[in-house]
Design a protein around this motif. Structure first.
Motif, PDB file in Angstrom:
ATOM      1  N   LYS A 249      23.662 -18.593  -0.945  1.00  0.00           N
ATOM      2  CA  LYS A 249      22.870 -17.252  -0.759  1.00  0.00           C
ATOM      3  C   LYS A 249      22.215 -17.296   0.573  1.00  0.00           C
ATOM      4  O   LYS A 249      21.480 -18.352   0.945  1.00  0.00           O
ATOM      5  N   LYS A 459      12.579 -13.639  -6.236  1.00  0.00           N
ATOM      6  CA  LYS A 459      13.112 -12.488  -5.817  1.00  0.00           C
ATOM      7  C   LYS A 459      12.579 -11.471  -6.601  1.00  0.00           C
ATOM      8  O   LYS A 459      12.479 -10.185  -6.013  1.00  0.00           O
ATOM      9  N   ARG A 465      14.234 -12.601   0.207  1.00  0.00           N
ATOM     10  CA  ARG A 465      15.089 -13.708  -0.129  1.00  0.00           C
ATOM     11  C   ARG A 465      14.171 -14.965  -0.190  1.00  0.00           C
ATOM     12  O   ARG A 465      13.498 -15.451   0.590  1.00  0.00           O
ATOM     13  N   PHE A 698      17.067  -8.078   1.048  1.00  0.00           N
ATOM     14  CA  PHE A 698      18.425  -8.249   0.676  1.00  0.00           C
ATOM     15  C   PHE A 698      19.218  -6.705   1.163  1.00  0.00           C
ATOM     16  O   PHE A 698      20.275  -6.427   0.442  1.00  0.00           O
TER      17      PHE A 698
END
Length: 789
Positions: A249, A459, A465, A698
């Motif tokens: 990620k 999160k 992030r 995000f």
């Protein structure tokens, strides 16, 4: 029968038998015909095969009276199903068995011998040949035939001395201060097939060490359960493996800057002085971190941890929610704050709650408490003189997710936590965990639950992030955390661990930089993440002497300027699963000279880094020394050198486009409104996508990002560089950008133009020594033509 007995001794090996996708009438499977129903052979074993996608297959074998079960990897979301809508295999009968075919592979079974074959689509190439399975004396074993030329890479950080494993044992079990920090029971064959053993039990692989034509694995799981992945090369296999176990990620932008971890003995003044010194010395740095000494009780495993009142005091007029006064000072200088952690918390209770939510089932606290009573180790004793129940586990709050007690520190300005090896990597042989697992099953699962809950907790709390960091892992670790090579320093041997971790999908990796040697500095700054950990020493760059201080500054500035390249390459990692740090053997799988190279790697697609050694191998292509401008032809071994003020090799591959930004002391110090493209055109057209987003949230997952497509090609009489229009938008996006171009050119150009208009000579210069043309201050995208003939 005599021939069959040569392969399967009835008391030792259980014969394998399967039915394909409901082809026979018994117990037809559902799931759109992708599952193969289970069947027994000679009342010795049962097998179940599931087709996950066109190129992924799951094989499960249990004793006749055993039950098919998912592992903790399935239950807790570390293995998921890739999207494979519309996929359906072709089923057909074959001699003494059956076969199922997809666009990528064919599965064959012989129900007389019990053999399972996985082949290419037309059946002409056997990719996998399982010849036996046994379940004796608590040991599960799976046995396979090996071709003479076959070899395997994988297994994660369980070895730092080699990448290829034929003739070796691979012992996958998480351990501290060894070469088994991040073992992963996944390996890939040179034949184009990967195997993921679906277990969290210690698993020992014998890769033709005992028998030259056979490999096997053994564990105590009680079932043979594994996934088979088919692909044309290692890159495709890694792509499919990470589609199954999770893509890396995208971290926040600041994570790609330098991190400085203070001494364990540091107080608030030392932390602020370190931050101030970085700014005074003009050494770009984004993170200040603290080791265990930040806590009132060192190595505090409890949920009651708090700041050391001596080292990080709260004035009496501060309330508990207010951060220690040094935190705002760090923030004003542009730093992020990291805290060291240790954990002995039972994470399985929260894992059960999350598993229930994914399944649409509410797991209530009462059921968890009942399970805790049943699973308590040692058993719970109730004293009539006392109220309540006392558990052997005195740390865990069953009703409370582990991350909950960290939220107050996030409120105070802490940006992320370092998950130290402490306790999470230790063995607990007498512990029964809250989910009912014994430690032999939970031990390797714990580190990935730790990272998963760290990521998800941060999160959920912030909608920012996370930047989780751990030295420990197992299957699926890459989806949640960055890794470092543990308490093993930053010398050459650590690269073996990083390379093997990269092979199993790890993309964000680093070491504790060796700050007092040029070689260590070179290596430490040219990794996906860059970290200096002082621990009990004085590793500040400015106390290493004037020469090394200057070298630290140069490398930190280079890293800062490379940010657009690193970040864009990182974005590609999140989409393909391919690591940001790529072993040469992944990039050049057919070149056997790349196989056991443990001192070189690609950082992103265009930079080759060499560390500690001056004996370099150059794969196919042309390679330009970034330090000197010298060009070396590929496909050769060569002794090289580097300048006195550098610590290792750095080369740019022909065809590469390296976008570089302005030097910043920290991410966000100023807008990224000027980009320099370092370009090495090749006769084949190549491209690079410059990726940008807000760097924190995000929103990019909702399409709020931009890309700029850049291409280059060396034509017959000119080199062409084309900067496309930027597509997309996001908050605080740069509206106007200046472009500079540095392009490799054998001789001074005859003419330079942009979109057909001549660029005046006062806008470019040519360096005869480096053979580079520099074009400055282009104010719009377009096609640049550099005429050479």
């Amino acid at each position: 029968m005599k021939g069959k007995m040569r392969r399967f001794k009835t008391k030792k090996y259980y014969c394998l038998m399967l039915l394909l996708f409901g082809f026979l009438t018994q117990a037809q499977a559902q799931d759109n015909g992708r599952n193969i129903t289970e069947h027994s052979y000679n009342k010795t074993s049962r097998i179940r095969i599931q087709m996950i996608s066109s190129n992924i297959l799951r094989i499960s074998i249990v004793p006749e009276r055993g039950e098919f079960q998912n592992s903790g990897l399935n239950r807790y979301g570390f293995i998921t199903r890739p999207d494979s809508e519309g996929f359906k295999p072709q089923i057909s009968a074959a001699a003494q068995g059956y076969s199922a075919k997809t666009a990528d592979m064919q599965v064959k079974v012989n129900y007389v011998t019990g053999n399972i074959h996985v082949t290419n689509t037309d059946g002409t190439k056997v990719l996998l040949d399982q010849s036996g399975a046994s379940f004796e004396k608590g040991i599960t074993e799976a046995v396979f035939k090996a071709d003479k030329e076959e070899d395997w890479i994988g297994f994660g950080d369980q070895s730092r001395t080699h990448l290829y494993h034929r003739g070796y044992m691979a012992d996958c079990d998480v351990r501290y201060k060894t070469s088994t920090y991040i073992p992963v029971p996944y390996f890939m064959s040179t034949k184009g097939v990967g195997i993921l053993v679906n277990t969290t039990y210690r698993t020992i692989f014998d890769m033709c060490k005992t028998k030259p034509n056979s490999y096997n694995w053994k564990n105590q799981s009680g079932t043979v359960d594994y996934y088979v992945i088919v692909g044309k090369d290692f890159k495709q296999l890694i792509n499919s493996y990470t589609s199954l176990t999770g893509r890396p990620k995208l971290p926040p932008q600041w994570a790609f800057g330098l991190w400085f971890i203070c001494r364990d003995q540091a107080d608030d003044m030392e932390a602020v002085n370190a931050a101030y010194s970085f700014r005074q010395e003009k050494i770009p740095c984004d993170v200040i971190g603290l080791e265990p000494g930040w806590m009132e009780r060192r190595y505090d495993y409890s949920t009651k941890k708090k700041w050391s009142s001596k080292r990080f005091p709260h004035p009496f007029w501060f309330n508990d929610a207010r951060p220690p006064s040094f935190v705002p000072a760090l923030k004003k200088m542009g730093f992020k704050l990291e805290l060291w952690l240790c954990s002995n918390y039972d994470l399985s209770y929260e894992a059960e709650r999350q598993a229930g939510r994914r399944a649409g089932i509410k797991v209530n606290s009462d059921s968890l408490k009942d399970a805790a009573k049943a699973n308590a180790t040692p058993p719970i004793f109730q004293d009539d003189h006392l109220s309540g129940i006392v558990y052997a586990d005195t740390v865990t709050l069953i009703d409370t997710p582990w991350f909950h007690h960290l939220e107050k520190f996030v409120d105070q300005g802490v940006d992320f936590f370092k998950q130290d090896a402490a306790v999470q990597m230790e063995f607990h042989p007498d512990r029964l965990w809250g989910n009912g697992m014994k430690d032999k099953e939970m031990h390797n699962l714990y580190p990935i639950l730790y990272s998963q809950q760290m990521y998800d907790g941060f999160k959920a709390k912030t909608n920012r992030r996370p930047a989780a960091l751990t030295p420990a892992g197992w299957t699926g670790f890459q989806a949640f955390s960055a890794t470092w090579t543990g308490d093993t320093g930053g010398e050459l041997a650590t690269l073996g661990g990083i390379l093997n971790t990269s092979i199993v999908g790890g993309s964000w990796s680093t070491v504790d930089m060796e700050v007092s040697t040029k070689e260590g500095i070179h290596y430490g700054y040219l990794l996906p993440f860059s970290e200096i950990c002082s621990w009990a020493y004085f590793k500040m760059p400015w106390v290493q002497g004037s020469e090394l201080t200057s070298i630290h500054r140069d490398y930190a500035e280079l890293r800062s300027r490379l940010f657009p390249y690193l970040y864009s390459s990182a974005r590609m990692s999140t989409k393909t699963g391919l690591p940001l740090l790529e072993p040469l053997t992944i990039a050049y799988p057919e070149d056997k000279n790349c196989r056991e190279n443990l001192h070189q790697y690609l950082l992103g697609p265009g930079l080759m880094v060499g560390i500690y050694k001056k004996d370099m191998y150059f794969p196919a292509g042309r390679w330009k020394d970034y330090w000197t401008g010298q060009i070396i032809e590929g496909s050769q071994q060569k002794d090289i050198s580097w300048p006195e003020d550098k610590g290792g090799a750095l080369y740019v591959n022909s065809g590469s486009i390296i976008p570089m930004g302005q030097m910043m002391q920290y991410r966000g110090e100023k807008p990224l409104d000027e980009i320099t493209l370092y370009v090495f055109p090749d006769q084949k057209e190549t491209s690079f996508d410059l990726y940008e987003d807000d760097g924190i949230t995000f929103d990019y997952e909702k399409g709020n990002y931009s890309t700029t497509h850049i291409t280059t090609k060396k034509a017959e009489i000119a080199s062409i560089i084309e900067i496309g229009k930027t597509i997309g938008t996001f908050e605080n996006m740069v509206k106007q950008r200046t472009w500079n171009i540095i392009v490799n050119l054998e001789a001074r150009p005859l003419a330079v133009s942009m979109d057909g208009a001549i660029i005046k000579e006062d806008q470019y210069t040519y360096d005869d020594t480096r053979k580079e043309l520099t074009i400055r201050k282009l104010t719009k995208p377009g096609m640049i033509s550099v005429r050479e003939k």
